[in-house]
Design a protein around this motif. Structure first.
Motif, PDB file in Angstrom:
ATOM      1  N   ARG B   4       6.528  -4.043   1.513  1.00 34.02           N
ATOM      2  CA  ARG B   4       6.543  -2.977   0.519  1.00 34.02           C
ATOM      3  C   ARG B   4       5.898  -1.703   1.025  1.00 34.02           C
ATOM      4  O   ARG B   4       6.232  -0.619   0.595  1.00 34.02           O
ATOM      5  N   ILE B   5       4.907  -1.866   1.861  1.00 30.61           N
ATOM      6  CA  ILE B   5       4.189  -0.685   2.361  1.00 30.61           C
ATOM      7  C   ILE B   5       3.765  -1.001   3.793  1.00 30.61           C
ATOM      8  O   ILE B   5       3.335  -2.119   4.089  1.00 30.61           O
ATOM      9  N   VAL B  10      -0.216   3.185   4.847  1.00 36.35           N
ATOM     10  CA  VAL B  10      -1.587   2.992   4.370  1.00 36.35           C
ATOM     11  C   VAL B  10      -2.527   4.001   5.033  1.00 36.35           C
ATOM     12  O   VAL B  10      -3.355   4.636   4.371  1.00 36.35           O
ATOM     13  N   ARG B  28      -6.019  -5.280   5.490  1.00 33.52           N
ATOM     14  CA  ARG B  28      -6.210  -5.889   4.173  1.00 33.52           C
ATOM     15  C   ARG B  28      -5.462  -5.105   3.091  1.00 33.52           C
ATOM     16  O   ARG B  28      -4.757  -5.672   2.262  1.00 33.52           O
ATOM     17  N   PHE B  29      -5.615  -3.777   3.102  1.00 33.13           N
ATOM     18  CA  PHE B  29      -4.943  -2.955   2.090  1.00 33.13           C
ATOM     19  C   PHE B  29      -3.424  -3.024   2.244  1.00 33.13           C
ATOM     20  O   PHE B  29      -2.694  -2.996   1.256  1.00 33.13           O
ATOM     21  N   GLN B  32      -2.622  -6.271   0.534  1.00 35.05           N
ATOM     22  CA  GLN B  32      -2.919  -6.300  -0.905  1.00 35.05           C
ATOM     23  C   GLN B  32      -2.061  -5.298  -1.688  1.00 35.05           C
ATOM     24  O   GLN B  32      -1.535  -5.629  -2.743  1.00 35.05           O
ATOM     25  N   LEU B  33      -1.945  -4.087  -1.180  1.00 36.34           N
ATOM     26  CA  LEU B  33      -1.120  -3.092  -1.879  1.00 36.34           C
ATOM     27  C   LEU B  33       0.330  -3.548  -1.882  1.00 36.34           C
ATOM     28  O   LEU B  33       1.059  -3.343  -2.862  1.00 36.34           O
ATOM     29  N   ALA B  35       1.391  -6.611  -2.056  1.00 38.93           N
ATOM     30  CA  ALA B  35       1.536  -7.640  -3.094  1.00 38.93           C
ATOM     31  C   ALA B  35       1.590  -7.006  -4.485  1.00 38.93           C
ATOM     32  O   ALA B  35       2.379  -7.421  -5.343  1.00 38.93           O
ATOM     33  N   ILE B  36       0.764  -5.989  -4.711  1.00 40.28           N
ATOM     34  CA  ILE B  36       0.754  -5.327  -6.023  1.00 40.28           C
ATOM     35  C   ILE B  36       2.078  -4.590  -6.249  1.00 40.28           C
ATOM     36  O   ILE B  36       2.674  -4.655  -7.324  1.00 40.28           O
ATOM     37  N   LEU B  37       2.553  -3.913  -5.217  1.00 38.38           N
ATOM     38  CA  LEU B  37       3.816  -3.175  -5.348  1.00 38.38           C
ATOM     39  C   LEU B  37       5.000  -4.125  -5.510  1.00 38.38           C
ATOM     40  O   LEU B  37       5.967  -3.808  -6.201  1.00 38.38           O
TER      41      LEU B  37
END
Lengths: 481, 100
Positions: B4-5, B10, B28-29, B32-33, B35-37
């Motif tokens: 996604r990103i 990032v 990490r971001f 994690q980002l 997964a959120i997106l």
């Protein structure tokens, strides 16, 4: 003792405010090392304010409706006489030059703030574990979280440190900790309570509200803090709170909808616990037995709330938190140039969750993604407003669980942010729509920890949430006897 | 699962947000980002043709106060909160010659 009992005793001279305040300060001193509800306790200030109230009583002068009632104030509400940290290193040494309107109103009503309560940094979180000053623990079980972000305020009430508290709710930050700690927590209609002096997280969602050990005390605090404030341009003109007057109305003839999408209909809430669902169904039965017309109702767009919220709230946060640049207030890390100084300050001053949200929001607002994420999320907000407007033609209030589970153990949801965010799935819709909602304790889970059920109402119908909560509270207390 | 990103995105977003991330934080971001997106894909793919956006729950219009001089916050109290002040003004490190 409830807030109402304390205020009555102080007003009649039966007890002194100073005695009450000293007693509660003593409890905090003895037990808060374990709970960590407070970032800061200001005993000296509290005693001085209590003594002033006692002097007024002795002189026969009028005192407010909350005279001598100990209060806990979330540490993102500005207080002139105390630091206001937001549980962030960024504001560790910040002394606001003014009081939040809510702080002034409560003081004028006679409430005595004993100190500032812990929160997830900048109110971003659902467990109070994201505090730069260490987590708060749930007074019912110290291995569990108190919920968040108003975890310190909820824990203070649950531990008996203060009968009342104030918090802020952007996606459930009053209601979810209230549910986890077995206390009452209420998010007012957007604009019903002034946000002046509330440190901004997501300005179109943030709202200040009460926490208390019982519905009547929460209503008393609401009636003090709600109302128009010209210093908040989003404040509703002409809003007159009257929650206390509705507490004994009962629910006979009231139309109650059990919101399917958030109450177990087809597994639409991931991880909704069986015991929490059972308490919600029992609450519906209680209301039906008390004369309400209870039916299942569908609000389809509710299932999109979590995604919309975790775009909108970080987007607004990324914009709001741009102000922490090391120039006017807060921390500064020295560097040779202004822009290096700002970057160094923000890198050192913000914790991991705040950075994550700023990153997410900045991404969602950046060129090429704005329409796909932020634009879509705003349209989901419209869909939700339309869905709720349609449902509220046939229903006065809606019923849901407050959170999918009871309080979870510390440290169990810190590695995967999504597992933390899912906690907010039942509370988020009211923030996206700006509608009022209350969480009221209703029995226990299989783990003997408190369960909260939530009552939603249309905008400005805040009073209805208290009215229904009072019936649920009475039934829950009776069942315990 | 489509990414996604990207790592590069990032790093770019961190620069826009005035944050410096360690290599470990970028990794990490990114995860994690992403997964959120991915979770937000339910709204990304939504048909919203004809739906107006709502930026705010209240129908708002500008609110003006009366054009009357009022007492504002004490400048000394406000400046006392600044990390560095000179002659009643906020002091910052050099801006000119700054990196873009």
């Amino acid at each position: 003792m409830t807030a109402a009992d304390i205020a009555a005793a102080v007003r009649s001279g039966e007890r002194s405010a100073l005695e009450v305040v000293n007693e509660h300060l003593g409890m905090i001193e003895a037990q808060d090392l374990k709970v960590h509800a407070f970032n800061l306790v200001n005993a000296e200030n509290a005693r001085a304010e209590a003594a002033q109230i006692d002097a007024r009583v002795a002189a026969g002068e009028p005192v407010g409706p909350l005279a001598g009632v100990p209060l806990a104030t979330k540490d993102n509400l500005c207080t002139k006489d105390l630091p206001t940290t937001c549980s962030s290193k960024m504001l560790e040494n910040y002394h606001p030059p003014y009081d939040a309107t809510v702080v002034s109103l409560l003081r004028a009503a006679g409430a005595v703030s004993l100190g500032k309560t812990n929160l997830d940094e900048f109110a971003m979180g659902s467990s109070t574990e994201h505090s730069a000053f260490g987590p708060t623990r749930n007074p019912h079980d110290l291995s569990r979280v108190p919920g968040g972000s108003s975890g310190g305020s909820a824990a203070s009430v649950a531990a008996g440190f203060t009968p009342i508290a104030v918090g802020s709710d952007t996606g459930g930050s009053i209601r979810q900790p209230a549910a986890f700690c077995g206390v009452v927590g209420m998010k007012p209609t957007y604009g019903a309570v002034s946000r002046y002096g509330l440190i901004a997280f997501a300005s179109s969602l943030d709202q200040v509200g009460p926490l208390a050990s019982n519905v009547a005390d929460a209503a008393a605090v609401f009636d003090v803090i709600a109302g128009h404030d010209r210093r908040d341009t989003t404040s509703i003109q002409g809003f007159i709170p009257a929650a206390q007057a509705a507490l004994n109305l009962g629910v006979d003839g009231l139309r109650v909808g059990v919101l399917q999408e958030l109450s177990g209909g087809g597994g639409s809430v991931p991880g909704l616990a069986v015991d929490v669902l059972a308490r919600t169904r029992e609450a519906a039965e209680v209301l039906a037995a008390a004369g309400a017309r209870v039916e299942e109702v569908s609000v389809p767009s509710c299932t999109l709330g979590l995604s919309a919220y975790y775009i909108v709230a970080p987007a607004e946060a990324s914009s709001n938190l741009a102000r922490y640049d090391g120039v006017r207030y807060g921390a500064r890390v020295d560097a040779p140039t202004a822009s290096e100084m700002t970057t160094a300050t923000r890198t050192a001053g913000f914790g991991a969750e705040v950075k994550r949200r700023i990153m997410l929001g900045t991404y969602a607002l950046s060129a090429g993604y704005y329409e796909a994420f932020y634009g879509k999320a705003l349209k989901v907000r419209t869909m939700m407003l339309n869905d709720f407007a349609r449902v509220y033609k046939d229903f006065d209030v809606l019923l849901t669980p407050t959170a999918p589970t009871t309080a979870f153990e510390l440290g169990t949801r810190m590695t995967d942010p999504l597992t933390m965010y899912v906690n907010d799935v039942c509370t988020i819709p009211s923030n996206l729509t700006g509608h009022p909602a209350i969480s009221v304790p209703f029995g226990l889970g299989d783990d003997n920890l408190p369960v909260g059920v939530q009552v939603l109402a249309p905008a400005t119908h805040d009073t209805q949430t208290f009215r229904v909560a009072a019936v649920l509270e009475a039934a829950a207390q009776e069942a315990r006897l | 699962m489509a990414q996604r990103i990207t790592r590069d995105e990032v790093v770019h977003v961190a620069r826009l947000a005035c944050l410096t991330l360690t290599e470990e934080e970028v990794d990490r971001f990114t995860q994690q980002l992403g997964a959120i997106l991915l979770h937000a894909a339910d709204i990304e793919s939504l048909d919203v043709i004809g739906v107006e956006p709502t930026a705010h729950p209240l129908p708002l219009c500008n609110v003006m106060r009366a054009d009357v001089v009022e007492r504002s916050l004490n400048p000394d109290a406000v400046l006392a909160q600044a990390p560095e002040v000179r002659d009643g003004q906020f002091l910052v490190p050099p801006v000119l010659g700054d990196q873009p």
